[in-house]
Design a protein around this motif. Sequence first.
Motif, PDB file in Angstrom:
ATOM      1  N   ARG A 354       4.499   3.399  61.664  1.00  0.00           N
ATOM      2  CA  ARG A 354       3.091   4.267  61.884  1.00  0.00           C
ATOM      3  C   ARG A 354       3.508   5.425  60.426  1.00  0.00           C
ATOM      4  NH1 ARG A 354       1.368   5.415  67.612  1.00  0.00           N
ATOM      5  NH2 ARG A 354       0.067   6.638  66.383  1.00  0.00           N
ATOM      6  N   TYR A 355       4.506   6.715  60.848  1.00  0.00           N
ATOM      7  CA  TYR A 355       4.293   7.768  60.422  1.00  0.00           C
ATOM      8  C   TYR A 355       5.367   7.936  58.842  1.00  0.00           C
ATOM      9  CZ  TYR A 355       2.509   8.436  64.452  1.00  0.00           C
ATOM     10  OH  TYR A 355       1.162   8.745  65.362  1.00  0.00           O
ATOM     11  N   ASN A 358       5.219   4.059  53.585  1.00  0.00           N
ATOM     12  CA  ASN A 358       3.722   3.071  53.181  1.00  0.00           C
ATOM     13  C   ASN A 358       4.505   1.933  52.935  1.00  0.00           C
ATOM     14  OD1 ASN A 358       1.704   1.679  51.843  1.00  0.00           O
ATOM     15  ND2 ASN A 358       1.066   3.697  50.515  1.00  0.00           N
ATOM     16  N   ILE A 360       3.250  -1.139  52.283  1.00  0.00           N
ATOM     17  CA  ILE A 360       2.791  -2.116  51.130  1.00  0.00           C
ATOM     18  C   ILE A 360       2.874  -1.347  49.570  1.00  0.00           C
ATOM     19  CG2 ILE A 360       0.783  -3.400  52.512  1.00  0.00           C
ATOM     20  CD1 ILE A 360      -0.804  -0.839  51.464  1.00  0.00           C
ATOM     21  N   GLN A 361       3.924  -0.152  49.866  1.00  0.00           N
ATOM     22  CA  GLN A 361       4.288   0.024  48.090  1.00  0.00           C
ATOM     23  C   GLN A 361       5.953   0.191  48.370  1.00  0.00           C
ATOM     24  OE1 GLN A 361       3.013   4.245  48.269  1.00  0.00           O
ATOM     25  NE2 GLN A 361       1.621   3.733  46.405  1.00  0.00           N
ATOM     26  N   LEU A 372       6.705  14.533  44.493  1.00  0.00           N
ATOM     27  CA  LEU A 372       6.625  14.076  43.209  1.00  0.00           C
ATOM     28  C   LEU A 372       6.427  14.846  41.778  1.00  0.00           C
ATOM     29  CD1 LEU A 372       3.009  11.962  43.722  1.00  0.00           C
ATOM     30  CD2 LEU A 372       5.513  10.841  42.880  1.00  0.00           C
TER      31      LEU A 372
ATOM     32  N   ARG B 260      -1.250   8.673  42.668  1.00  0.00           N
ATOM     33  CA  ARG B 260       0.249   8.713  43.049  1.00  0.00           C
ATOM     34  C   ARG B 260      -0.661   8.869  44.873  1.00  0.00           C
ATOM     35  NH1 ARG B 260       5.637   6.617  42.202  1.00  0.00           N
ATOM     36  NH2 ARG B 260       4.253   5.593  41.075  1.00  0.00           N
ATOM     37  N   HIS B 261      -1.291   9.628  45.053  1.00  0.00           N
ATOM     38  CA  HIS B 261      -1.854  10.192  45.919  1.00  0.00           C
ATOM     39  C   HIS B 261      -2.966   9.568  46.795  1.00  0.00           C
ATOM     40  CE1 HIS B 261       0.397  14.593  45.736  1.00  0.00           C
ATOM     41  NE2 HIS B 261       1.193  12.828  45.966  1.00  0.00           N
ATOM     42  N   TYR B 263      -3.428   6.351  46.564  1.00  0.00           N
ATOM     43  CA  TYR B 263      -2.816   4.908  46.964  1.00  0.00           C
ATOM     44  C   TYR B 263      -1.594   5.046  48.548  1.00  0.00           C
ATOM     45  CZ  TYR B 263      -2.987   2.091  43.101  1.00  0.00           C
ATOM     46  OH  TYR B 263      -3.917   1.755  41.459  1.00  0.00           O
ATOM     47  N   ALA B 264      -1.131   6.351  48.528  1.00  0.00           N
ATOM     48  CA  ALA B 264      -0.346   6.682  49.798  1.00  0.00           C
ATOM     49  C   ALA B 264      -1.305   7.140  50.560  1.00  0.00           C
ATOM     50  CB  ALA B 264       0.387   8.028  49.309  1.00  0.00           C
ATOM     51  N   GLY B 267      -2.357   3.833  51.838  1.00  0.00           N
ATOM     52  CA  GLY B 267      -1.155   2.678  52.515  1.00  0.00           C
ATOM     53  C   GLY B 267      -0.999   3.328  54.276  1.00  0.00           C
ATOM     54  N   ASN B 268      -1.121   4.539  54.209  1.00  0.00           N
ATOM     55  CA  ASN B 268      -0.470   4.739  55.115  1.00  0.00           C
ATOM     56  C   ASN B 268      -1.656   6.645  55.097  1.00  0.00           C
ATOM     57  OD1 ASN B 268       0.630   6.283  58.165  1.00  0.00           O
ATOM     58  ND2 ASN B 268       2.655   4.614  57.679  1.00  0.00           N
ATOM     59  N   ASN B 270      -0.968   8.926  57.957  1.00  0.00           N
ATOM     60  CA  ASN B 270      -0.478   9.162  58.820  1.00  0.00           C
ATOM     61  C   ASN B 270       1.056   9.386  57.953  1.00  0.00           C
ATOM     62  OD1 ASN B 270      -1.819   9.768  61.027  1.00  0.00           O
ATOM     63  ND2 ASN B 270      -1.012   7.615  61.915  1.00  0.00           N
ATOM     64  N   GLY B 333      -7.523  -0.852  52.440  1.00  0.00           N
ATOM     65  CA  GLY B 333      -7.363   0.019  51.502  1.00  0.00           C
ATOM     66  C   GLY B 333      -5.649  -0.223  50.936  1.00  0.00           C
ATOM     67  N   GLY B 334      -5.381   1.282  49.973  1.00  0.00           N
ATOM     68  CA  GLY B 334      -3.720   0.672  49.608  1.00  0.00           C
ATOM     69  C   GLY B 334      -3.840   0.290  48.370  1.00  0.00           C
ATOM     70  N   VAL B 335      -4.011  -1.465  48.176  1.00  0.00           N
ATOM     71  CA  VAL B 335      -3.778  -1.434  47.046  1.00  0.00           C
ATOM     72  C   VAL B 335      -5.426  -2.424  46.339  1.00  0.00           C
ATOM     73  CG1 VAL B 335      -3.480  -4.189  46.847  1.00  0.00           C
ATOM     74  CG2 VAL B 335      -2.149  -3.258  48.904  1.00  0.00           C
TER      75      VAL B 335
END
Lengths: 510, 390
Positions: A354-355, A358, A360-361, A372, B260-261, B263-264, B267-268, B270, B333-335
């Motif tokens: 959850r925290y 990601n 899916i990456q 980054l 990149r941000h 997608y981040a 994707g999630n 939190n 989202g995310g993709v």
Amino acid sequence: MTDQPDILQMKGISMEFPGVKALDDVNLSVKRGEIHAICGENGAGKSTLMKILSGVYPHGSYSGDIEYLGEPCAFRTIRDSEERGIVIIHQELALVPYLSIAENIFLGNERARLGVIDWDRAESEAKALLARVGLAEHPRTPIVDIGVGKQQLVEIAKALSKRVELLILDEPTAALNDDDSEHLLSLVRALRDEGVTSIIISHKLGEILSIADSISVLRDGRMIETLDVAGEKVTEERLIRGMVGREMNSRFPTHESHIGEEAFRIENWTVHHPIDAGRVMVDNASLVVHAGEIVGLAGLMGSGRTELAMSIFGRTYGREISGSIYRNGAEVNTHTVGQAVAQGIAYVSEDRKRYGLNLIQSVKENMTVAGLTKVAKRGVIEANAEISVANRLRKELTVKAPTVESQVGKLSGGNQQKVALAKWVFTDPEVLILDEPTRGIDVGAKYEIYTIINGLADQGKAVLVISSELPELIGICDRIYTLSEGRITGDVSRADATQEHLMKLMTKEA
Amino acid sequence: MNSIQESLKHNLRQYGIMAALVLVVVTFNVLTGGRLLWPNNFASLIAQNAYVLILAIGMVMVIVAGHIDLSVGSLVAFIGGVLGWAMYYWHWPWPVAVLLALALGAAVGAWHGFWIAYIRIPAFIVTLAGMLMFRGLAIVIAGFTMAGFDQGFVNISSGALPNFMGYIGGLDVLTMILGIVGVVILIWMQFRARASQIRHGIEPEPMLLLAGKLVVIAAAVLFVTTLLAMSDGGTPIVLVVVGVLIFVYSFVLNRTIFGRHVYAIGGNLNAAILSGINTARTNFLIFVHMGLLAAVAAIVVTSRANAATSTSGQSYELDAIAACFIGGTAVSGGVGRISGAMVGALIMGVLNMGLSIVGVPAAWQQVVKGLVLLAAVALDLVSKQRAKVA
């Protein structure tokens, strides 16, 4: 008890998650009308076994047989098991905060005729159920307005409304104080006298010994033994031997810390609950971590350990936060995550899905996301630099992934945890706060994580490890703070740290 | 051989959508007796659908970050109205009016972004409010249609690059050169990426597959180039505009920290917050970009109609959203990729034009488009669930 027939038999249960064998040929027999405790370390497979029994993991996702009341069972959903009178109360309560007690009790099981709810009937039945569990609250009270202890009783009332015959309680007292715990346990005893069989999962060994008729011990996904409490004298030491089962030394890499100057200190840190501002979650806590030192923070669920860590890390938890944070003796400000990172602080969350990550990456994208700018020029990411960095981290932290382009969600728990660690190692922090760094990963991967933690300390980093697994803290820490009800209740050196001593401090009341 | 199969399986979604586009084109070309691919029809296909392509570029960003933007159709009408007003009543030179439109688009995007990112109102609500407000403002400004603008302005959508290099065998030389250069650059970039993968120990796409893919893409690009070179004008200016936007925004999404941000966050969220990403600023910028792209769409649409009217841009937001979802952008989202959304937009465009040429009434065209959207997303979800089981 011995003359009673079995109400439940689970035979040869095995279950695998990607990369982890969660259960391996487990047998469990529960007699009708008894209180049967299941104990074991975190990750031993207790919750998984109960989720199989209650249909959370459907028939077909595991191998083995379940026989309940003499008939084979193939539950596909929770509803299937509830129809047979098996009700599970999860560790995280499944109540809807803004609905009333009565609405929660009959949620999914409404007292209705032709789809129209009969509120009068619901309320009067709820009142009767509440009386059975010893709650004096009005059925129309919203759940948010009652404490956790009472919420737990509402969960039991909800189970009773389903004509429960086999009640499964997963860590029912983890978030409760002693009074509430005692009340809950006597309620479970009263239900036994009414003929309800209970299975109870708990980490609190004293509690188990006081309430259980038999105790089954799980370790690393295998059933070790079932002890009959009435028949033989069972002690906490006896239980721990079964749970741990191996010499402590072999579970933890040997390590000698080289402790330097003070690196990180908090003073008089107080945090209030984000919604319920009257609740103090962290109460005037102060602690110090030195460079090169591994310090433990031991606390039960609900003690405020994660709240403490997240409020330090960019105030990502809580409100009305007060107190001071010092880095290398100078006061600093960590109001945002960005500021905390700039001060060389990193936080690896207890809940990586959850925290932390990601899912899916890719491995690479997760590893570099917190830093980054280190692989970019004027906002443009340099693809080659990023890949080299990710490859280096993959080697250093022994992440088992086909390539750094692999999707993180497809890795095993242990390797996901390493990716979450790598993400923060990449930012090159001076202070690392690791929240339950080995939760839900297997023994081998745990050892590798401990080795990584030792390596970070050897580089002179200050490491704060939060955990509820006492053997783990005793095994890897130089010093351990205990946390109870948001207060720091002890500062124990490695030499003095025993499970009993720590547990006493962790359950100390104000 | 095994790795070719694996690679195919891995990129099934990507190849599937390409195959769907080819299938739709071939089907309608047959149904229309070859008229779909008449050079002039083809050139107008691009001019007609430029607005979806442009809006879908921004919408991919918005949806990947986990938001939605319902306001872009109204924005096209509103910004088009202001643009028309500046040229029609104030007699501003068209390039200045275009700059005004772009600035206005960014400002409106910032307005949305402010409420979404800093006050944290869901984008659905904020842009729904924007959809109502800006449609209303469009009626205030352009309730009376303004028509007849400078030829220079009209050329943005209707003109073509000057064929100063003449013709060879009926083909516009400039268009052919642009197409060939494009193919060469594409091949060069693919091989450079492959070399870099090998250098870093990442197993590259099998050579055979890469070669096959490049041959197909090169053939498609050259085919399109030839068609355009045979059309009356050659390379439409609007195609150049769209091409530049696709290139720039693909770079932004794939290669920059900002991208990149995005997608981040999608994707999630939190995890993104706990990684120190300034999620508010990223969300704010996403909507500024969306506003800017809505302004470009407004310019293109106003130029093509040679008129500014309050009813333009009707349901454009839905076309753009549909293009994203057909093109594989995840609802959660995310993709999502710009290239996918562009193919999705083209599928919708070809359907529109093909159904029109065949003579299907507009009402039924809507029905077909709805079914295509549903089928595309259903296929996506079913194939993902299969993959999970296996």
